[in-house]
Write an enzyme that holds these catalytic residues in place. Sequence first.
Site, mmCIF file in Angstrom:
data_model
loop_
_atom_site.group_PDB
_atom_site.id
_atom_site.type_symbol
_atom_site.label_atom_id
_atom_site.label_comp_id
_atom_site.label_asym_id
_atom_site.label_seq_id
_atom_site.Cartn_x
_atom_site.Cartn_y
_atom_site.Cartn_z
ATOM 1 N N CYS A 124 38.503 -83.163 126.674
ATOM 2 C CA CYS A 124 39.438 -83.602 127.656
ATOM 3 C C CYS A 124 40.690 -83.795 126.604
ATOM 4 O O CYS A 124 40.662 -84.389 125.832
ATOM 5 C CB CYS A 124 39.222 -84.695 128.500
ATOM 6 S SG CYS A 124 40.820 -85.417 129.354
ATOM 7 N N CYS A 171 47.183 -83.114 131.326
ATOM 8 C CA CYS A 171 47.207 -82.397 132.586
ATOM 9 C C CYS A 171 47.786 -83.605 133.334
ATOM 10 O O CYS A 171 48.497 -83.168 134.560
ATOM 11 C CB CYS A 171 45.957 -81.830 132.993
ATOM 12 S SG CYS A 171 44.695 -83.041 133.187
ATOM 13 N N THR A 188 43.020 -91.871 131.623
ATOM 14 C CA THR A 188 42.789 -90.727 130.653
ATOM 15 C C THR A 188 44.162 -90.507 129.614
ATOM 16 O O THR A 188 45.183 -90.418 130.025
ATOM 17 C CB THR A 188 42.692 -89.414 131.070
ATOM 18 O OG1 THR A 188 41.294 -89.605 131.912
ATOM 19 C CG2 THR A 188 42.194 -88.582 130.090
ATOM 20 N N GLU A 243 39.764 -93.076 127.687
ATOM 21 C CA GLU A 243 40.139 -93.806 128.972
ATOM 22 C C GLU A 243 40.522 -95.157 128.748
ATOM 23 O O GLU A 243 39.905 -95.801 127.652
ATOM 24 C CB GLU A 243 39.432 -93.762 129.988
ATOM 25 C CG GLU A 243 39.335 -92.343 130.594
ATOM 26 C CD GLU A 243 38.868 -91.431 130.118
ATOM 27 O OE1 GLU A 243 37.619 -91.391 129.138
ATOM 28 O OE2 GLU A 243 38.927 -90.027 130.365
ATOM 29 N N HIS A 285 45.582 -82.154 140.694
ATOM 30 C CA HIS A 285 44.802 -82.734 139.457
ATOM 31 C C HIS A 285 43.470 -81.946 139.745
ATOM 32 O O HIS A 285 42.548 -81.865 138.717
ATOM 33 C CB HIS A 285 44.600 -84.064 139.586
ATOM 34 C CG HIS A 285 44.244 -84.669 138.281
ATOM 35 N ND1 HIS A 285 44.895 -84.146 137.047
ATOM 36 C CD2 HIS A 285 43.475 -85.803 138.174
ATOM 37 C CE1 HIS A 285 44.245 -84.750 136.215
ATOM 38 N NE2 HIS A 285 43.458 -85.811 136.459
ATOM 39 N N TYR A 329 40.994 -79.129 136.839
ATOM 40 C CA TYR A 329 39.753 -79.219 136.397
ATOM 41 C C TYR A 329 39.036 -78.067 135.939
ATOM 42 O O TYR A 329 38.138 -77.514 135.626
ATOM 43 C CB TYR A 329 38.541 -79.893 137.406
ATOM 44 C CG TYR A 329 38.767 -81.528 137.176
ATOM 45 C CD1 TYR A 329 40.055 -82.009 137.685
ATOM 46 C CD2 TYR A 329 37.717 -82.227 136.471
ATOM 47 C CE1 TYR A 329 40.081 -83.375 137.217
ATOM 48 C CE2 TYR A 329 37.982 -83.584 136.398
ATOM 49 C CZ TYR A 329 38.994 -84.194 136.752
ATOM 50 O OH TYR A 329 39.000 -85.437 136.295
ATOM 51 N N CYS A 384 40.119 -77.248 133.031
ATOM 52 C CA CYS A 384 39.557 -77.513 131.639
ATOM 53 C C CYS A 384 38.104 -77.654 131.394
ATOM 54 O O CYS A 384 37.652 -76.994 130.452
ATOM 55 C CB CYS A 384 40.116 -78.728 131.416
ATOM 56 S SG CYS A 384 39.583 -80.135 132.346
ATOM 57 N N GLU A 426 33.586 -87.642 134.449
ATOM 58 C CA GLU A 426 34.900 -87.227 134.879
ATOM 59 C C GLU A 426 34.728 -86.295 135.702
ATOM 60 O O GLU A 426 35.824 -86.004 136.786
ATOM 61 C CB GLU A 426 35.890 -86.956 133.667
ATOM 62 C CG GLU A 426 37.218 -86.897 133.922
ATOM 63 C CD GLU A 426 37.840 -86.401 132.825
ATOM 64 O OE1 GLU A 426 38.385 -87.163 131.759
ATOM 65 O OE2 GLU A 426 38.526 -85.333 132.745
#
Lengths: 487, 104
Positions: free
Chosen positions: A105, A109, A196, A262, A297, A301, A303, A451
């Site tokens: 991560c 974003c 995050t 996090e 959001h 994902y 990513c 996550e």
Amino acid sequence: MKNDRIALKTAEEYEESLRKLNLVVYMFGERVKNVVDDPIIRPSMNAVAMTYRLAHMPEHEDLMTATSHITGRKINRFCHIHQSTDDLVKKSKMGRLLGSLTGCCFQRCVGMDALNALSMVTYDIDKKYSTEYNRRFLNYLQYIQDNDLVCDGAMTDPKGNRSLAPHQQMDPDLFLHVVEEKKDGIVVRGAKAHQTGAVNSHEIIVMPTISMREEDRDFAISFALPSDAEGITYIMGRQSCDTRKLEDGSIDRGNQFFGGHEALVVFDNVFVPWERVFMYKEYEFSGQLVEQFASYHRQSYACKVGVGDVLIGAAQTAAEYNGAEKASHVKDKIIEMNHLNETLYCGCIACAAEGHREPSGTYYVNTLLANVHKQNVTRFPYEIARLAQDIAGGLMVTLPSEKDFRSPVVGQWLDKYYRGRADVPTEDRCRILRLIENITMGTAAVGYLTESMHGAGSPQAQRIMIARQVNLKQKQKVAKQLCGIKE
Amino acid sequence: MNAIALRIGVRYCGGCTPRYDRVAAVEYIRRNLPHGVELVRREDDAGMVLIVAGCKTACADRTGLEGKVVQELTSETDAITFIEYIRRNRNSWASVPTGNDLEA
């Protein structure tokens, strides 16, 4: 950042800017004196730095940069408000790119999604109440863009008893709320969980966490603060295998360079000037902000597709190092991993390509498809990880430590007995297995698996959105027509 | 005396899932271009722009390329084809003015 037409920091400038922050960060019960160089935190900073580094690379700038709609300057896409479906598609592609190069991560974003959601909600609140939130927001946005800053988008409150509304909680601080109104601003108290990239951020943008009613109006607030504002404390979350980063050597870390983090962010009577307040007790807009942020959001994902690329590459390499890559079932598992990964990609591209323009001018994803995409993300990475572990073999979790491999006594036996193919050094075999362990069970599994499950809303949140948005009546109508049912 | 007959601007797509090594392909082209033809970053000095895309989607932004000669690279074999194209037409490029630095 000397060029008037370009507002891009370098990775080095980003790191230096973090050193100037005075963050209050706690980890293992102690205050972290040097956040940037802390060996546990550092890999996460490296991952964010990639969002800066790639923006300067000709072969990536088309995805990593955009043109500001307010200044016309070339900016980092993470600071951009989407002006077209092409922007939305490039956001998805950027997510995959960064995931595929970091294997983790990269944390930036969430701020982009908060900015885009606020660009719409502040506009809509102003339309109804003739407030000035959108002007404040656009001033803030320009500051973010001109200085190429990282924003933490902070939505998730601790929430206490889930069956109770914010105002019903025994401790009102379980939802962040306003505790005092002053002439020049407000004072807030509460906390945001699971943040995050929080300690790699210059700014923190706070949003309400759920739809609210009038009784909860003190909780319906949104604002932005410098991440080192007085009264903000960060408490770092643990990750599986995190202290391996403190050990000598590098093999057991899996990913040598990058990671995520996090933190619980506590706001202990923090002052927010009015100019930084973007929603203040307009409770009926809290649901809209949550939904719009969440939909963006859920698109983000994308990513995980990039991290999936790394895991697939690692699994194929492990198969080759084991001498098993030609086995038909191994080939088929690699195909299945790719199939699942590209199916994920379909969702994040589709929700972007099917986006639309909102009254504010911001382009917004197709929310049904964004939720379908994220629902897939709650599942497919787990299956991809399972297949990677299947291919890797049990050695991934029974390997002795790097220190044992370096031991003058037992190291030779490990090198001898844990060699796979003769032409592949045992160390390389260990490294690829440790990377698979890192992504599927270690520090990076936080981002790739849990996550994927709970980030941007747990699976049930997407199912509710899917149920709300499909046109079930139309599907029934056609089905009935086709089989001759008359109503 | 180093006569530059043609400058070719290079514009990449973002490279989300490239099917080949785009940077290596550009380097290959750079090494094999005929004398007098060079790749440049600044497109405003270029008589031609080469879009280097990682796949057939070729989603690279085209803004600012209106009126320019644009060629597209979407695979490794395109790199070879492109070099042949430049070589085949090298004489015609000689007369293409490419900015103030036509001759150095």
